[in-house]
Design a protein around this motif. Structure first.
Motif, short mmCIF file in Angstrom:
data_model
loop_
_atom_site.label_atom_id
_atom_site.label_comp_id
_atom_site.label_asym_id
_atom_site.label_seq_id
_atom_site.Cartn_x
_atom_site.Cartn_y
_atom_site.Cartn_z
N SER A 177 0.83 -1.19 0.00
CA SER A 177 0.00 0.00 0.00
C SER A 177 0.87 1.24 0.00
N ALA A 178 0.24 2.39 -0.21
CA ALA A 178 0.98 3.64 -0.16
C ALA A 178 1.61 3.85 1.21
N ASP A 179 0.88 3.48 2.26
CA ASP A 179 1.43 3.63 3.61
C ASP A 179 2.58 2.66 3.87
N VAL A 181 4.88 1.90 1.87
CA VAL A 181 6.10 2.38 1.22
C VAL A 181 7.08 2.92 2.25
N ILE A 201 1.83 -0.88 -9.04
CA ILE A 201 0.61 -0.54 -8.33
C ILE A 201 -0.58 -1.07 -9.13
N GLN A 281 -4.89 8.36 -5.81
CA GLN A 281 -4.33 7.36 -4.90
C GLN A 281 -2.90 7.00 -5.29
N VAL A 282 -2.63 6.95 -6.59
CA VAL A 282 -1.27 6.68 -7.06
C VAL A 282 -0.33 7.78 -6.60
N ARG A 283 -0.79 9.02 -6.59
CA ARG A 283 0.06 10.13 -6.16
C ARG A 283 0.51 9.96 -4.71
N ARG A 284 -0.27 9.26 -3.90
CA ARG A 284 0.15 9.03 -2.51
C ARG A 284 1.42 8.19 -2.46
N TYR A 285 1.57 7.26 -3.40
CA TYR A 285 2.81 6.48 -3.46
C TYR A 285 3.99 7.41 -3.75
N ASN A 288 5.04 9.40 -0.83
CA ASN A 288 5.73 8.63 0.20
C ASN A 288 7.10 8.12 -0.24
N PRO A 293 6.01 5.33 -10.14
CA PRO A 293 4.82 4.50 -9.91
C PRO A 293 4.44 3.81 -11.22
#
Length: 327
Positions: A177-179, A181, A201, A281-285, A288, A293
């Motif tokens: 998940s993004a978190d 990472v 992703i 949501q991809v931008r959260r990766y 982090n 991505p």
């Protein structure tokens, strides 16, 4: 974007690659499981779209000999000078033993040894070396690439992550998940200049949550029951949430294992919703710490019903926009 896209013949991907570039995608990354090999889709892209970056995520270290792997990488680096990155990794016992009749012994050492061999061979050096897991006698590439490609290492847990940080040019993350990472990247320590972090992703751009979650549960059950991925998610702290899935799988209850995957785990690992929501949501990766991505597009009811026209409409909505925006 992960290529090739499902349902489209490889010979017809020139238009797909053009649409991706126009939508602002900067990179095409292949995989190698039981579809195409890792290099052919990228060789076509090298000829068709000479501005896009290319990468393998991943090429297994057990299914080719070291010399052949070096030759394949060197050929693609020659076809796309300065635009190709070689991602390698251990893969899995199913792919190596069951499908390719190879031995899956000491995956950490084999990956480390292949990484060290490739770094030397792709520089044009003659390699005459006894490694822990194989021996190479006086191998020299006849066509060493003028620009040796960076070698990235697929890594899950601390040992492989630290190897990537110490000896590779980057790391490839998967099924997190993004978190998550932040947890993975903490093992890298201070990154060297030009060290890149790529992450695959999974994206299912549909507002049909039932479809996305059913597909996500099947994928999670298939992947995260593999010992390496199970250990990875235990390390990430998902023992409680995925424990019932692992217990059902161990008991031979495949359907029960899939049903036991909680919605919140699916939603964290398989992005779904409108294309714009998926893009956010991809931008959260990226926020982090992921530099590249790499979307893996999953089938949706809209794509199944709409075919090529639906895909043409989807790609710009998933893309980052202006190609100059960067990753």
């Amino acid at each position: 974007m992960t290529v090739p896209l499902a349902g489209i013949p490889l010979a017809d991907h020139e238009a797909v690659y053009a649409a991706l570039e126009q939508a602002g995608f900067t990179d095409l990354w292949s995989s190698e499981v039981a579809g195409t090999d890792a290099f052919t889709p990228l060789a076509l892209a090298a000829a068709w779209r000479p501005r896009l970056r290319l990468g393998t995520a991943i090429t297994p270290v057990f299914t080719r000999g070291p010399g052949l792997l070096a030759m394949s990488a060197a050929a693609l680096a020659e076809a796309a000078p300065g635009r190709f990155q070689l991602g390698i990794g251990a893969s899995s016992p199913v792919l190596v033993r069951d499908w390719n009749a190879g031995r899956f012994d000491e995956p950490f050492k084999r990956t480390r040894d292949v990484l060290r061999f490739l770094r030397a061979a792709l520089r044009g050096e003659t390699v005459d070396e006894v490694y822990d897991t194989f021996t190479v006698r006086r191998f020299t590439l006849e066509r060493p690439p003028a620009v040796p490609p960076p070698v990235l290492l697929a890594a899950l847990r601390p040992g492989m992550l630290r190897l990537a940080a110490a000896e590779a040019d980057g790391v490839i993350l998967n099924w997190l998940s993004a978190d998550d990472v932040c947890t993975a990247l903490a093992e890298l320590g201070e990154r060297r200049p030009a060290f890149e972090v790529a992450a695959r992703i999974f994206v299912c751009p549909t507002e049909d949550a039932d479809h996305a979650r059913a597909l996500g549960r099947r994928l999670i059950t298939g992947y995260l029951t593999v010992p390496a991925y199970a250990a990875f998610h235990r390390w990430l702290g998902r023992q409680e949430s995925l424990g019932p899935m692992w217990a059902a799988w161990a008991a031979g209850d495949r359907r029960g294992a899939s049903a036991a995957v909680p919605d919140e785990v699916v939603d964290a690992l398989v992005l779904h919703g409108s294309p714009e929501r998926c893009r956010d949501q991809v931008r959260r990766y990226a926020d982090n710490g992921v530099d590249v991505p790499v979307l893996a597009l999953l089938p949706t009811p809209e794509l199944t019903a709409g075919g090529a026209a639906a895909l043409a409409g989807l790609i710009p909505r998933l893309g980052p926009g202006d190609a100059g925006e960067g990753r």
